[in-house]
Design an enzyme around this catalytic site. Sequence first.
Site, PDB file in Angstrom:
ATOM      1  N   LYS A 149      45.022  12.569  -2.117  1.00  0.00           N
ATOM      2  CA  LYS A 149      43.863  12.245  -1.268  1.00  0.00           C
ATOM      3  C   LYS A 149      44.065  12.859   0.101  1.00  0.00           C
ATOM      4  O   LYS A 149      45.197  13.147   0.509  1.00  0.00           O
ATOM      5  CB  LYS A 149      43.675  10.733  -1.125  1.00  0.00           C
ATOM      6  CG  LYS A 149      44.857   9.955  -0.499  1.00  0.00           C
ATOM      7  CD  LYS A 149      44.929   9.930   1.007  1.00  0.00           C
ATOM      8  CE  LYS A 149      46.113   9.135   1.534  1.00  0.00           C
ATOM      9  NZ  LYS A 149      46.512   9.484   2.901  1.00  0.00           N
ATOM     10  N   PRO A 203      53.348  16.998  -2.566  1.00  0.00           N
ATOM     11  CA  PRO A 203      54.538  16.873  -1.709  1.00  0.00           C
ATOM     12  C   PRO A 203      54.750  15.429  -1.244  1.00  0.00           C
ATOM     13  O   PRO A 203      53.787  14.679  -1.075  1.00  0.00           O
ATOM     14  CB  PRO A 203      54.237  17.787  -0.521  1.00  0.00           C
ATOM     15  CG  PRO A 203      53.050  18.598  -0.894  1.00  0.00           C
ATOM     16  CD  PRO A 203      52.312  17.870  -1.964  1.00  0.00           C
ATOM     17  N   GLY A 229      49.234  10.706  -0.169  1.00  0.00           N
ATOM     18  CA  GLY A 229      49.182   9.518  -1.032  1.00  0.00           C
ATOM     19  C   GLY A 229      49.780   9.712  -2.414  1.00  0.00           C
ATOM     20  O   GLY A 229      49.420   8.987  -3.348  1.00  0.00           O
ATOM     21  N   GLY A 230      50.705  10.641  -2.548  1.00  0.00           N
ATOM     22  CA  GLY A 230      51.244  10.969  -3.881  1.00  0.00           C
ATOM     23  C   GLY A 230      51.841   9.765  -4.605  1.00  0.00           C
ATOM     24  O   GLY A 230      51.500   9.492  -5.756  1.00  0.00           O
ATOM     25  N   ASP A 257      47.466   1.963   0.165  1.00  0.00           N
ATOM     26  CA  ASP A 257      46.634   3.077  -0.319  1.00  0.00           C
ATOM     27  C   ASP A 257      46.451   3.071  -1.836  1.00  0.00           C
ATOM     28  O   ASP A 257      45.688   3.876  -2.361  1.00  0.00           O
ATOM     29  CB  ASP A 257      47.282   4.431   0.038  1.00  0.00           C
ATOM     30  CG  ASP A 257      47.277   4.709   1.528  1.00  0.00           C
ATOM     31  OD1 ASP A 257      46.713   3.906   2.277  1.00  0.00           O
ATOM     32  OD2 ASP A 257      47.844   5.743   1.910  1.00  0.00           O
ATOM     33  N   SER A 309      51.384   6.605  -4.032  1.00  0.00           N
ATOM     34  CA  SER A 309      50.343   5.602  -4.278  1.00  0.00           C
ATOM     35  C   SER A 309      49.488   6.004  -5.476  1.00  0.00           C
ATOM     36  O   SER A 309      49.117   5.175  -6.312  1.00  0.00           O
ATOM     37  CB  SER A 309      49.433   5.467  -3.045  1.00  0.00           C
ATOM     38  OG  SER A 309      50.184   5.061  -1.932  1.00  0.00           O
TER      39      SER A 309
HETATM   40  O1  C5P Z   1      51.256  -0.470   2.536  1.00  0.00           O
HETATM   41  P1  C5P Z   1      52.354   0.531   2.594  1.00  0.00           P
HETATM   42  O2  C5P Z   1      53.617   0.066   1.926  1.00  0.00           O
HETATM   43  O3  C5P Z   1      51.940   1.900   2.142  1.00  0.00           O
HETATM   44  O4  C5P Z   1      52.680   0.708   4.138  1.00  0.00           O
HETATM   45  C1  C5P Z   1      53.881   1.285   4.618  1.00  0.00           C
HETATM   46  C2  C5P Z   1      54.133   0.783   6.029  1.00  0.00           C
HETATM   47  O5  C5P Z   1      53.143   1.301   6.926  1.00  0.00           O
HETATM   48  C3  C5P Z   1      54.038  -0.726   6.169  1.00  0.00           C
HETATM   49  O6  C5P Z   1      55.289  -1.333   5.954  1.00  0.00           O
HETATM   50  C4  C5P Z   1      53.597  -0.905   7.595  1.00  0.00           C
HETATM   51  O7  C5P Z   1      54.700  -0.800   8.461  1.00  0.00           O
HETATM   52  C5  C5P Z   1      52.731   0.292   7.855  1.00  0.00           C
HETATM   53  N1  C5P Z   1      51.278   0.026   7.679  1.00  0.00           N
HETATM   54  C6  C5P Z   1      50.581  -0.645   8.685  1.00  0.00           C
HETATM   55  N2  C5P Z   1      49.244  -0.858   8.554  1.00  0.00           N
HETATM   56  C7  C5P Z   1      48.579  -0.398   7.471  1.00  0.00           C
HETATM   57  C8  C5P Z   1      49.258   0.302   6.437  1.00  0.00           C
HETATM   58  C9  C5P Z   1      50.616   0.497   6.586  1.00  0.00           C
HETATM   59  O8  C5P Z   1      51.177  -1.063   9.696  1.00  0.00           O
HETATM   60  N3  C5P Z   1      47.249  -0.573   7.392  1.00  0.00           N
END
Ligand code: C5P
Length: 287
Positions: free
Chosen positions: A12, A94, A100-101, A136, A103
């Site tokens: 994405k 990559p 978003g690979g 994501d 995810s």
């Molecule tokens: O949700 P995900 O595990 O992909 O997010 C990785 C990190 O990015 C989270 O641990 C958080 O620190 C940060 N994050 C955030 N706000 C979001 C998405 C991600 O602070 N909306």
Amino acid sequence: MQHSITLHSYAKINLGLRILRKRPDGYHDIETIFYEVHPFDVLTLTEHATIEFHTDHPSLSSDDSNLCIRAARLLQQKFDIQKGVHIELKKTIPLGAGLGGGSSNAAATLVGLNKLWNLHCSSQQLEHLAAQLGSDVPFFIRGGCALATGRGERLSHVHVTVPYWILVATPPVHVSTAWAYTALNFLDSREPHYAHVVSELLSNNLDALLTMTNDFEPIVFDHFPAIRKLKEFFTVQGALFTLMSGSGSSVFGFFPDRETAERVQSNLPTNVVSFLTPPNFSARIHE
Ligand code: C5P
């Protein structure tokens, strides 16, 4: 009865990304428009007694952080499944690239196992489960184009396609999303705006696409000058519009025709990997 299933797990880009506020749970409320593009990874799920994972990518781990394995375990636990699965992942997207690979691979695992294990979950149910794996992940259950709010998991799917050639370019730099949010140190509170943008897009005012911004650009550009240079390169080369995707490191550009997009692609530095997506592209995670 299916014993094996193969899915294309697309990347994405974020057609814009605004951070609205920091939340008490440490995440951030954001608004973004996700759009599915090339490249894709190929995921093959085969019935197996236990959960096994294999990939052709040298630096992808098979430990508890692996999102495909976590997706399979989540479904096993939720539906009390006694079977396992062998997951084979051919990686092209990559890593640490804002595409978003991981995810996408997690979502494809959920979609594939829903079929392989005959779970009969709806897309909404899968999106709900996907949110437990990452902010994501829900988007990739249905892909296409969606306005995302909350921490990125609240989706409003929209029938919008980009009428340009999209060139996605990834420099040899990995950006951690968690690092980018911390580095931003976001203390403001802002009102959302993208519902208005989406209604413009749905009324065929596609110029709205050319005014989008990404709140991560200043901080990420300061720490990784190679990414800023890539955006400048796209501008100099005549992109109609160029923006960093997610928290980087990829930058994408819109081009009016195939010839221009391919010429710019061939002018990219050799250490930059790149992918072209044709106009009005609409991919789906599919068999
Ligand atoms: O949700 P995900 O595990 O992909 O997010 C990785 C990190 O990015 C989270 O641990 C958080 O620190 C940060 N994050 C955030 N706000 C979001 C998405 C991600 O602070 N909306």
